[in-house]
Design an enzyme around this catalytic site. Structure first.
Site, short mmCIF file in Angstrom:
data_model
loop_
_atom_site.label_atom_id
_atom_site.label_comp_id
_atom_site.label_asym_id
_atom_site.label_seq_id
_atom_site.Cartn_x
_atom_site.Cartn_y
_atom_site.Cartn_z
CE1 TYR A 143 15.57 -7.78 12.51
CE2 TYR A 143 13.36 -6.94 12.11
CZ TYR A 143 14.43 -7.88 12.16
OH TYR A 143 13.92 -9.14 11.72
CG ASP A 240 13.80 0.10 7.60
OD1 ASP A 240 12.35 0.04 7.23
OD2 ASP A 240 14.29 -1.11 8.10
CE LYS A 268 7.36 -3.77 11.84
NZ LYS A 268 7.26 -5.12 12.31
N1 PLP Z 1 12.48 -2.81 8.95
C1 PLP Z 1 11.99 -2.32 10.37
C2 PLP Z 1 12.31 -0.86 10.82
C3 PLP Z 1 11.24 -3.47 11.01
O1 PLP Z 1 10.69 -2.98 12.38
C4 PLP Z 1 11.07 -4.67 10.66
C5 PLP Z 1 10.48 -5.59 11.43
O2 PLP Z 1 10.06 -5.50 12.50
C6 PLP Z 1 11.71 -4.84 9.17
C7 PLP Z 1 12.31 -3.90 8.59
C8 PLP Z 1 11.28 -6.16 8.85
O3 PLP Z 1 10.07 -6.31 8.27
P1 PLP Z 1 9.45 -7.77 8.10
O4 PLP Z 1 9.28 -8.38 9.63
O5 PLP Z 1 8.09 -7.41 7.51
O6 PLP Z 1 10.30 -8.57 7.22
#
Ligand code: PLP
Length: 433
Positions: A143, A240, A268
């Site tokens: 994700y 990511d 996060k």
């Molecule tokens: N990338 C990863 C691996 C994530 O787990 C998340 C959110 O859970 C995101 C991107 C998106 O981050 P945000 O919820 O701060 O937009």
């Protein structure tokens, strides 16, 4: 849980009147309503006064523990300084960027955003701009936020996995179809896409450990192979690290595996619950944000969140034993769950890394999403519900991970394992596993 208690129910009803579905983010309501009103250290408290040991950790945004004093104090102090000026730059923004470039091995420059979704959206746009190519490769199960380019194929059901599985209505078809899906830990699946779409792939993006489906651990060969393959094909490699960043090591998973991506998204845990995220990477790429790739955002580099991030990261840098401790507690949890399920002869697999743990209700080994499609989601739902009833808060979705924070103790792990043993025994007796 709270659905049966009066104050929680009242709050849920009030929320539903003014918030679509009663929540501000879809995955905050899965199965049962939660109405949490306080959080401190390793605990959260619901509207009816029940306390829960929290492994959910706001989807991983809490790393030092809720309301960690060092972050709180920095935030309160920040209110005496400049608030938001929106002109030029402020010292705290420079300090934050210097710290990120010092700590993340592949970071030479960074931009701040407010969320991980914005950071990955910027990564995609930058990759397209620098390569002049349209396509992105992502992995089934990963994700990367809610933008059109990446909002597809996460926890896909049978039949839609590896096929077209957008996460939302309203996505632009062209954007969805410009993202190709590969299998994690399977270099051949990526090579096949590079062959089929020669010189059209701008970037390969991955969670180096796909924590959005628990914890698929990458082989060293896989991450190194992706590095080589993307370089050979003139595509960018984007890590990511929105979950793995700062959680598994100060420099993220790239520090652990020794592979340097071209771009890294993070967010996060970096500010222990305050809203800031970012994208960092090679100077020659990042400077495009000062030329022809749009960098914009009223709240980018917001001083309150920037101070929270600096406090969190400085604390982690000055306390290297933090990682030893959370990794040790995480390992105890994984070993304990492994022992319990083995003794009860439950077909389960325990995975995780550092302070992260996940219990899959499927026999291993688990290497890619295909293996996770055998997971017994109904068994997980029962496990989750019964653990919640005993005061242990875990992520409500099967295939998601749980987090040990700096506020958890050995005693917390012992109590959790005792409860898990009871719950799993009961589930065995009830024929659920
Ligand atoms: N990338 C990863 C691996 C994530 O787990 C998340 C959110 O859970 C995101 C991107 C998106 O981050 P945000 O919820 O701060 O937009």
């Amino acid at each position: 849980m709270n659905s049966l208690k009066p104050l929680g129910r009242a709050l849920d009803e009030a929320a539903r009147a003014v918030l679509p579905g009663g929540v501000n983010s879809a995955t905050r309501y899965v199965g049962e309503p939660y109405s949490l009103v306080a959080a401190d250290g390793a605990y959260v408290t619901d509207a009816d006064g029940a306390r829960y040991l929290d492994y959910h950790a706001a989807f991983g945004a809490i790393l030092l523990g809720h309301n960690a004093p060092v972050v709180r104090e920095a935030v309160i102090r920040s209110l005496d300084g400049v608030d938001l000026v929106g002109l030029g730059t402020t010292p705290v923004e420079v300090e934050l960027a210097e710290l990120v470039c010092e700590l993340i091995p592949s970071a030479e420059m960074m931009i701040t955003t407010l969320s991980g979704s914005e950071a990955t959206a910027q990564a995609v746009r930058l990759a397209r701009a620098v390569t002049g190519r349209p396509l992105i490769v992502k992995f089934q199960g990963c994700y990367h936020g809610w933008s059109d380019a990446v909002a597809r194929n996460v926890i896909s059901p049978q039949g839609r996995a590896y096929a077209r599985d957008p996460l939302s209505a309203g996505l632009l078809d062209e954007a969805v179809d410009s993202t190709l899906i590969a299998e994690f830990n399977d270099l051949d699946s990526v090579a096949t896409l590079f062959e089929a779409h020669a010189e059209r792939i701008a970037a390969v993006i991955l969670e180096p450990i796909p924590h959005n489906v628990g914890a698929l651990l990458p082989t060293q060969e896989f991450v190194e192979g992706l590095r080589t393959m993307t370089a050979e094909h003139g595509a960018l490699l984007v890590f990511d690290e929105v979950i793995t960043g700062f959680r598994h090591a100060l420099g993220g998973y790239q520090e652990v595996c020794g592979v340097r991506p071209d771009l890294t998204a993070f967010g996060k845990a970096m500010a222990n619950g305050f809203p800031v995220a970012g994208l960092a990477g090679r100077r020659d790429l990042m400077t495009r944000f000062s030329k022809d790739v749009l960098l914009a955002g009223t709240f980018n580099g917001h001083p309150v969140a920037a101070h929270a991030a600096i406090a969190t990261m400085t604390y982690l840098r000055d306390h290297p034993d933090f990682y030893q401790r959370t990794h040790r507690l995480g390992a105890r949890m994984r070993e304990g769950l492994g022992q319990i399920t083995a003794e009860l002869d439950i077909p389960a697999t325990v995975s995780g890394f550092g302070g992260v743990f996940v219990l899959y209700f499927t026999p291993g080994p688990v290497s890619g999403y295909r293996d996770l499609m055998r997971n017994d989601h109904t068994a997980y739902a029962a496990f989750h519900r019964r653990m919640t009833e005993r005061g242990f808060l875990m992520l409500p979705m099967a295939l998601k991970r749980n987090h040990v924070s700096g506020a958890h103790t050995d005693d917390d792990i012992d109590r959790t394992l005792e409860a898990a043993a009871e719950v799993l025994k009961e589930m065995r007796a009830d024929g659920l596993v």
